[in-house]
Write an enzyme that holds these catalytic residues in place. Sequence first.
Site, PDB file in Angstrom:
ATOM      1  N   PHE A 118      -8.532  -4.407  -8.642  1.00 36.46           N
ATOM      2  CA  PHE A 118      -7.855  -3.617  -7.629  1.00 36.46           C
ATOM      3  C   PHE A 118      -8.714  -2.768  -6.620  1.00 36.46           C
ATOM      4  O   PHE A 118      -8.364  -2.230  -5.727  1.00 36.46           O
ATOM      5  CB  PHE A 118      -7.155  -2.354  -8.378  1.00 36.46           C
ATOM      6  CG  PHE A 118      -5.931  -3.172  -9.292  1.00 36.46           C
ATOM      7  CD1 PHE A 118      -4.851  -3.598  -8.982  1.00 36.46           C
ATOM      8  CD2 PHE A 118      -6.353  -3.123 -10.780  1.00 36.46           C
ATOM      9  CE1 PHE A 118      -3.724  -4.068  -9.648  1.00 36.46           C
ATOM     10  CE2 PHE A 118      -5.291  -3.842 -11.486  1.00 36.46           C
ATOM     11  CZ  PHE A 118      -4.016  -4.178 -11.067  1.00 36.46           C
ATOM     12  N   LEU A 144     -14.284   6.625  -8.237  1.00 34.48           N
ATOM     13  CA  LEU A 144     -13.470   7.877  -8.000  1.00 34.48           C
ATOM     14  C   LEU A 144     -13.901   7.791  -6.471  1.00 34.48           C
ATOM     15  O   LEU A 144     -13.635   9.150  -6.049  1.00 34.48           O
ATOM     16  CB  LEU A 144     -14.054   8.971  -8.917  1.00 34.48           C
ATOM     17  CG  LEU A 144     -13.835   8.734 -10.465  1.00 34.48           C
ATOM     18  CD1 LEU A 144     -14.193  10.033 -11.116  1.00 34.48           C
ATOM     19  CD2 LEU A 144     -12.467   8.341 -10.611  1.00 34.48           C
ATOM     20  N   TYR A 170      -8.680  -4.914   7.514  1.00 36.97           N
ATOM     21  CA  TYR A 170      -8.169  -4.663   6.118  1.00 36.97           C
ATOM     22  C   TYR A 170      -7.685  -5.989   5.768  1.00 36.97           C
ATOM     23  O   TYR A 170      -7.937  -6.726   4.569  1.00 36.97           O
ATOM     24  CB  TYR A 170      -7.208  -3.643   5.796  1.00 36.97           C
ATOM     25  CG  TYR A 170      -6.471  -3.514   4.426  1.00 36.97           C
ATOM     26  CD1 TYR A 170      -7.138  -3.528   3.436  1.00 36.97           C
ATOM     27  CD2 TYR A 170      -5.007  -3.842   4.463  1.00 36.97           C
ATOM     28  CE1 TYR A 170      -6.436  -3.487   2.069  1.00 36.97           C
ATOM     29  CE2 TYR A 170      -4.529  -3.928   3.151  1.00 36.97           C
ATOM     30  CZ  TYR A 170      -5.114  -3.681   1.994  1.00 36.97           C
ATOM     31  OH  TYR A 170      -4.583  -3.723   0.930  1.00 36.97           O
ATOM     32  N   HIS A 212       0.996   6.859   3.878  1.00 40.49           N
ATOM     33  CA  HIS A 212       2.282   5.998   3.495  1.00 40.49           C
ATOM     34  C   HIS A 212       3.368   6.710   3.631  1.00 40.49           C
ATOM     35  O   HIS A 212       3.471   7.913   3.533  1.00 40.49           O
ATOM     36  CB  HIS A 212       1.985   5.459   2.101  1.00 40.49           C
ATOM     37  CG  HIS A 212       0.871   4.538   2.175  1.00 40.49           C
ATOM     38  ND1 HIS A 212      -0.241   4.748   1.458  1.00 40.49           N
ATOM     39  CD2 HIS A 212       0.692   3.331   2.320  1.00 40.49           C
ATOM     40  CE1 HIS A 212      -1.102   3.937   1.212  1.00 40.49           C
ATOM     41  NE2 HIS A 212      -0.619   2.937   2.039  1.00 40.49           N
ATOM     42  N   SER A 269      -8.398   0.426   1.491  1.00 33.03           N
ATOM     43  CA  SER A 269      -6.993  -0.188   1.975  1.00 33.03           C
ATOM     44  C   SER A 269      -6.241   0.639   3.161  1.00 33.03           C
ATOM     45  O   SER A 269      -5.266   0.533   2.972  1.00 33.03           O
ATOM     46  CB  SER A 269      -6.045  -0.335   0.715  1.00 33.03           C
ATOM     47  OG  SER A 269      -5.965   1.107   0.077  1.00 33.03           O
ATOM     48  N   GLY A 308      -0.869  -1.712  15.607  1.00 35.31           N
ATOM     49  CA  GLY A 308      -1.288  -2.807  14.768  1.00 35.31           C
ATOM     50  C   GLY A 308      -0.043  -2.936  13.963  1.00 35.31           C
ATOM     51  O   GLY A 308       0.162  -3.797  12.823  1.00 35.31           O
ATOM     52  N   ARG A 349      10.326  -2.384   6.226  1.00 38.27           N
ATOM     53  CA  ARG A 349       9.607  -2.859   5.512  1.00 38.27           C
ATOM     54  C   ARG A 349      10.185  -3.209   4.132  1.00 38.27           C
ATOM     55  O   ARG A 349      11.233  -2.539   3.998  1.00 38.27           O
ATOM     56  CB  ARG A 349       8.282  -1.735   5.093  1.00 38.27           C
ATOM     57  CG  ARG A 349       7.613  -1.367   6.132  1.00 38.27           C
ATOM     58  CD  ARG A 349       6.549  -2.611   6.259  1.00 38.27           C
ATOM     59  NE  ARG A 349       5.476  -2.349   7.640  1.00 38.27           N
ATOM     60  CZ  ARG A 349       5.833  -2.500   8.903  1.00 38.27           C
ATOM     61  NH1 ARG A 349       6.933  -3.173   9.191  1.00 38.27           N
ATOM     62  NH2 ARG A 349       4.904  -2.274   9.561  1.00 38.27           N
TER      63      ARG A 349
HETATM   64  N1  UFG Z   1       5.457   5.231   9.175  1.00 39.29           N
HETATM   65  C1  UFG Z   1       6.107   6.110   9.975  1.00 39.29           C
HETATM   66  N2  UFG Z   1       5.679   7.522   9.913  1.00 39.29           N
HETATM   67  C2  UFG Z   1       4.718   7.847   8.875  1.00 39.29           C
HETATM   68  C3  UFG Z   1       3.941   6.824   8.055  1.00 39.29           C
HETATM   69  C4  UFG Z   1       4.546   5.414   8.380  1.00 39.29           C
HETATM   70  O1  UFG Z   1       7.118   6.133  10.701  1.00 39.29           O
HETATM   71  O2  UFG Z   1       4.256   8.981   8.973  1.00 39.29           O
HETATM   72  C5  UFG Z   1       5.865   3.926   9.521  1.00 39.29           C
HETATM   73  C6  UFG Z   1       4.989   2.866   9.750  1.00 39.29           C
HETATM   74  O3  UFG Z   1       5.023   2.682  11.083  1.00 39.29           O
HETATM   75  C7  UFG Z   1       5.579   1.533   9.313  1.00 39.29           C
HETATM   76  C8  UFG Z   1       6.361   1.909   7.666  1.00 39.29           C
HETATM   77  O4  UFG Z   1       6.615   3.464   7.905  1.00 39.29           O
HETATM   78  O5  UFG Z   1       6.560   1.154   9.857  1.00 39.29           O
HETATM   79  C9  UFG Z   1       5.562   1.985   6.662  1.00 39.29           C
HETATM   80  O6  UFG Z   1       4.276   2.311   6.903  1.00 39.29           O
HETATM   81  P1  UFG Z   1       3.326   2.572   5.648  1.00 39.29           P
HETATM   82  O7  UFG Z   1       2.023   3.214   6.104  1.00 39.29           O
HETATM   83  O8  UFG Z   1       3.637   3.249   4.366  1.00 39.29           O
HETATM   84  O9  UFG Z   1       2.885   1.106   5.002  1.00 39.29           O
HETATM   85  P2  UFG Z   1       2.588  -0.191   6.040  1.00 39.29           P
HETATM   86  O10 UFG Z   1       3.580  -0.938   5.959  1.00 39.29           O
HETATM   87  O11 UFG Z   1       1.841   0.367   7.087  1.00 39.29           O
HETATM   88  O12 UFG Z   1       1.314  -0.752   4.992  1.00 39.29           O
HETATM   89  C10 UFG Z   1       1.402  -0.953   3.893  1.00 39.29           C
HETATM   90  C11 UFG Z   1       0.236  -0.912   2.974  1.00 39.29           C
HETATM   91  C12 UFG Z   1      -0.839  -1.836   3.509  1.00 39.29           C
HETATM   92  C13 UFG Z   1      -0.320  -3.251   3.530  1.00 39.29           C
HETATM   93  C14 UFG Z   1       1.031  -3.364   4.040  1.00 39.29           C
HETATM   94  C15 UFG Z   1       1.668  -4.582   3.631  1.00 39.29           C
HETATM   95  O13 UFG Z   1      -0.410   0.415   3.302  1.00 39.29           O
HETATM   96  O14 UFG Z   1      -1.974  -1.686   2.948  1.00 39.29           O
HETATM   97  O15 UFG Z   1       1.859  -2.387   3.572  1.00 39.29           O
HETATM   98  O16 UFG Z   1       2.966  -4.698   4.097  1.00 39.29           O
HETATM   99  F1  UFG Z   1      -0.798  -4.301   4.012  1.00 39.29           F
END
Ligand code: UFG
Length: 319
Positions: A70, A33, A138, A184, A74, A278, A216
């Site tokens: 799981f 948790l 990660y 996210h 992350s 990153g 994405r």
């Molecule tokens: N983004 C924004 N604004 C926000 C949040 C995200 O512009 O407030 C953008 C990020 O820059 C990225 C996209 O939206 O380009 C998606 O971002 P997320 O944080 O939703 O997801 P990530 O692609 O960074 O990462 C996710 C998981 C990781 C995994 C990865 C693999 O969180 O654990 O997908 O594709 F490794």
Amino acid sequence: MKLLVTGGAGYVGSVCAARLSEAGHEVVVVDDLSTGHADAVPDGCRFIEADLAEAADGLLTEGFDGVLHFAAKSLVGESMEHPAKYWQGNVVTTLRLLEAMREHRVSRLVFSSTAAVYGQPEAIPIPESAPTRPTNTYGATKLAMDHAITSYATAHGMAATSLRYFNVAGAYGPYGERHVVETHLIPIVLQVALGQREQVQIFGDDWPTQDGTCVRDYIHVADLAEAHLRALDRAQPGQHRIYNLGNGTGFTVKQVIDTCREVTGHPIPARVASPREGDPASLVASSEYAQRQLEWQPQRAELDTIVQHAWAFARARIA
Ligand code: UFG
């Protein structure tokens, strides 16, 4: 089968536990948790609150047919600031689990891996044969465990599968995404529509993509869960299979925000901010191997369906 689901109080873990239980398996959830929620553990699953690294050996003495692992840390950003938390939580804990599985002769394993193992891809879509050069801690910890699992399969006959998730989204009825610290994109955008945030920040609009924002591959969490059920059934002793799981279609951040506007009817103010460290410009999966080997096909591949389900979940939470 009698199955141990680690992290079954979390987002993907709870959806998979629900689907496994619905499919007739006996499911025991273990979760500390730290990021999950006790009320997310599906009805019909036995719940044990415990630290997996401490509890793995004792838990497996009661006998299991398989483990779906799981439980993990992350958050990409956090992994860069606090690497020990990730090497400890994702590597040391998983090694303890693997040893306990070997000791108690539990041979089936489905492991949550990630697209983050690929780092900046050379080509899109990304097949499993692409170079693995993670750009964050990660991804490095998950890749290390993919290698460890291959060794266990080879040496100890484990029947193992690693599933490399792309961007998991959507909800499955009452099971969905609710992180205490939300990073996210889709849940953040929906928080704006719910009035919980003023606006969404777009992390950079100068990327080499169609509209300058990052691309994405969003996959519905219920489609992801279905792949776990199939991976569990088809695992072969002595083999470690690795599959990418995505829809094979990329959407830009701006397209995601537009879809959220359409689904919610809210204007969702957005402003361009600096790029996030990153972040790769584009991550899109080739899931051909999973489709062929697991005879798996995403059923909810449309972005508006994914957002509609996430929206229904988010609204139900505040109702
Ligand atoms: N983004 C924004 N604004 C926000 C949040 C995200 O512009 O407030 C953008 C990020 O820059 C990225 C996209 O939206 O380009 C998606 O971002 P997320 O944080 O939703 O997801 P990530 O692609 O960074 O990462 C996710 C998981 C990781 C995994 C990865 C693999 O969180 O654990 O997908 O594709 F490794």
